[in-house]
Design a protein around this motif. Structure first.
Motif, PDB file in Angstrom:
ATOM      1  N   GLU A 180      68.550  51.252  67.479  1.00 45.60           N
ATOM      2  CA  GLU A 180      68.551  50.718  68.851  1.00 45.60           C
ATOM      3  C   GLU A 180      67.285  51.189  69.578  1.00 45.60           C
ATOM      4  O   GLU A 180      66.687  52.192  69.196  1.00 45.60           O
ATOM      5  CB  GLU A 180      69.751  51.273  69.613  1.00 45.60           C
ATOM      6  N   GLU A 209      69.581  51.567  54.857  1.00 50.21           N
ATOM      7  CA  GLU A 209      68.889  50.798  55.904  1.00 50.21           C
ATOM      8  C   GLU A 209      69.519  51.057  57.266  1.00 50.21           C
ATOM      9  O   GLU A 209      70.734  51.134  57.387  1.00 50.21           O
ATOM     10  CB  GLU A 209      68.920  49.309  55.570  1.00 50.21           C
ATOM     11  N   TRP A 210      68.659  51.184  58.278  1.00 45.48           N
ATOM     12  CA  TRP A 210      69.113  51.511  59.636  1.00 45.48           C
ATOM     13  C   TRP A 210      68.597  50.480  60.621  1.00 45.48           C
ATOM     14  O   TRP A 210      67.403  50.200  60.649  1.00 45.48           O
ATOM     15  CB  TRP A 210      68.565  52.881  60.059  1.00 45.48           C
ATOM     16  N   LYS A 211      69.509  49.956  61.421  1.00 37.01           N
ATOM     17  CA  LYS A 211      69.087  49.158  62.568  1.00 37.01           C
ATOM     18  C   LYS A 211      69.088  50.105  63.756  1.00 37.01           C
ATOM     19  O   LYS A 211      70.140  50.480  64.249  1.00 37.01           O
ATOM     20  CB  LYS A 211      70.067  48.014  62.808  1.00 37.01           C
ATOM     21  N   SER A 258      64.232  48.813  65.980  1.00 37.98           N
ATOM     22  CA  SER A 258      63.494  48.615  64.737  1.00 37.98           C
ATOM     23  C   SER A 258      64.441  48.695  63.543  1.00 37.98           C
ATOM     24  O   SER A 258      65.565  49.159  63.650  1.00 37.98           O
ATOM     25  CB  SER A 258      62.387  49.666  64.595  1.00 37.98           C
ATOM     26  N   VAL A 259      63.940  48.208  62.422  1.00 35.72           N
ATOM     27  CA  VAL A 259      64.684  48.338  61.180  1.00 35.72           C
ATOM     28  C   VAL A 259      63.934  49.311  60.282  1.00 35.72           C
ATOM     29  O   VAL A 259      62.734  49.164  60.054  1.00 35.72           O
ATOM     30  CB  VAL A 259      64.872  46.982  60.468  1.00 35.72           C
TER      31      VAL A 259
END
Ligand code: GDP
Length: 368
Positions: free
Chosen positions: A328, A324-326, A349-350
């Motif tokens: 910017e 999972e990536w948050k 976004s996630v």
């Protein structure tokens, strides 16, 4: 400042924050005498093949040989498979020897890509692996583009020393050597020989240089992180771009998913509607679906609608691993090693990515 801890297995910088990331070691392990990252730990104790091939005897022997020499090391990487074509640990064996890092297959990059940004990214990625190259350059061994520049850089940096060309399999190392031979060797009566790497059955190709030094082509090293090793020849053909990669644009809302054949997947978990621009082989089928349907679709259609892997190979294909990536706000590329990347440019976004176990997904500021 604090001393930077280095993994004694592969040489990456140790970090204790992000489990899925390079160099992770649990905080509790830092009190041990020998500190190694979790990947190396798993390799050592469980022999998990997704990990770097440091146990490969021949790889170590090649590196050991390099460590004994005074030479320029030319390291070839595939810019579409940077992670998969990296040779972990090389920098420790290189010692004081300079390393010229060459990114191959530049002909596949869309024209809109800025070379300077690709080089910037390569420098940063190399640094994260603990390597500070003497220089970084892009080329195409296939078209011959920038071969002369690379040859000149070699001449400049070798400073009278021998040259060792290293690279993992499939990066285009042979194509590069053949190019060099064509450019410089053809008209002279160049006597190309081979020599054995001590302690192995492997031979290097020895190309004489005009001052009595040699350029050695070392055997391609297998990096188990390469997606190529999970595929057969025909499957590999589908994912290997043959010419400039054409962007495919998808306008996605939250809770939508893209499949890259059955080899990767990206979920738009949350964020404002935005475009996902896919830069992968023009032959790879991309499938769009609702995220809630994705698992079922994969279950039922891996091997047909979602292919490669082909039907006959799907049983042995490793599971896809989630990350999972948050992300910017800004423009970023999510890199699927060996496949290509997806450019997103939202206001934060996630994202979830899925790739076969052992194959890395990474992020970089976009190269456009
Ligand atoms: P090696 O295993 O590292 O020696 O790699 P090869 O030279 O055999 O090349 C591996 C594959 O990549 C082959 O299919 C080549 O045609 C392809 N290849 C090599 N160099 C380039 C390049 O600069 N551009 C493109 N598009 N393909 C390349």
């Amino acid at each position: 400042g604090r001393e930077q801890l280095i993994c004694s297995g592969c040489g990456v910088k140790i970090q204790t924050e992000n489990k899925g990331e390079l160099g992770y070691a649990p905080p509790s392990s830092l009190s041990r005498e020998v500190i190694i990252c979790q990947r190396c730990y798993r390799l050592k104790h469980y022999n998990e093949v997704q990990d770097v091939s440091l146990t490969d005897d021949d790889f170590l022997k090649i590196l050991t040989e390099l460590g004994k020499k005074e030479a320029l090391i030319v390291k070839i990487v595939d810019i579409f498979d940077f992670e998969g074509s990296w040779l972990p640990g090389l920098h420790r064996f290189a010692g004081k020897n300079p390393v010229l890092l060459v990114g191959n297959k530049a002909d596949l990059l869309p024209k809109s890509v800025k070379s300077s940004k690709v080089i910037q990214w390569m420098k940063k990625a190399a640094k994260d692996y603990g390597l500070k190259p003497a220089d970084v350059h892009l080329m195409s061994a296939k078209t011959g583009d920038s071969i002369m520049e690379v040859a000149n850089l070699i001449e400049e940096h070798r400073d009278g020393r021998d040259v060792y060309v290293v690279g993992s399999t499939n990066t285009g190392k042979s194509s590069f050597i053949n190019r060099l031979l064509k450019e410089f060797g053809a008209e002279e009566d160049m006597l190309i020989t081979t020599s054995n790497i001590p302690g192995t059955t492997l031979d290097m190709i020895d190309v004489p240089l005009d001052d009595g030094s040699f350029l050695y082509d070392t055997p391609g090293i297998i990096n188990h992180h390469q997606i190529a090793h999970l595929l057969d020849k025909n499957e590999l053909k589908v994912i290997s771009p043959k010419k400039e990669v054409k962007p495919k644009v998808f306008q996605l809302n939250e809770a939508q998913t893209l499949f890259f054949g059955g080899l990767g997947r990206v979920d738009f978990k949350s964020g404002e509607p935005q475009s996902f621009i896919v830069y992968m082989s023009n032959d790879l089928t991309i499938h769009r679906t609702k995220t809630e349907k994705a698992a079922e679709l994969y279950e039922q259609h891996l091997g047909d609608m979602l292919s490669p892997p082909f039907e006959k190979n799907k049983e042995s294909f490793p599971e896809l691993v989630k990350k999972e990536w948050k992300v910017e706000p800004g423009k970023y590329d999510l890199i699927f090693s060996g496949l290509g990347w997806v450019t997103i440019s939202g206001s934060g976004s996630v994202i979830r990515t899925f790739a076969p176990k052992g194959v890395n997904v990474n992020i970089r500021p976009s190269i456009f």
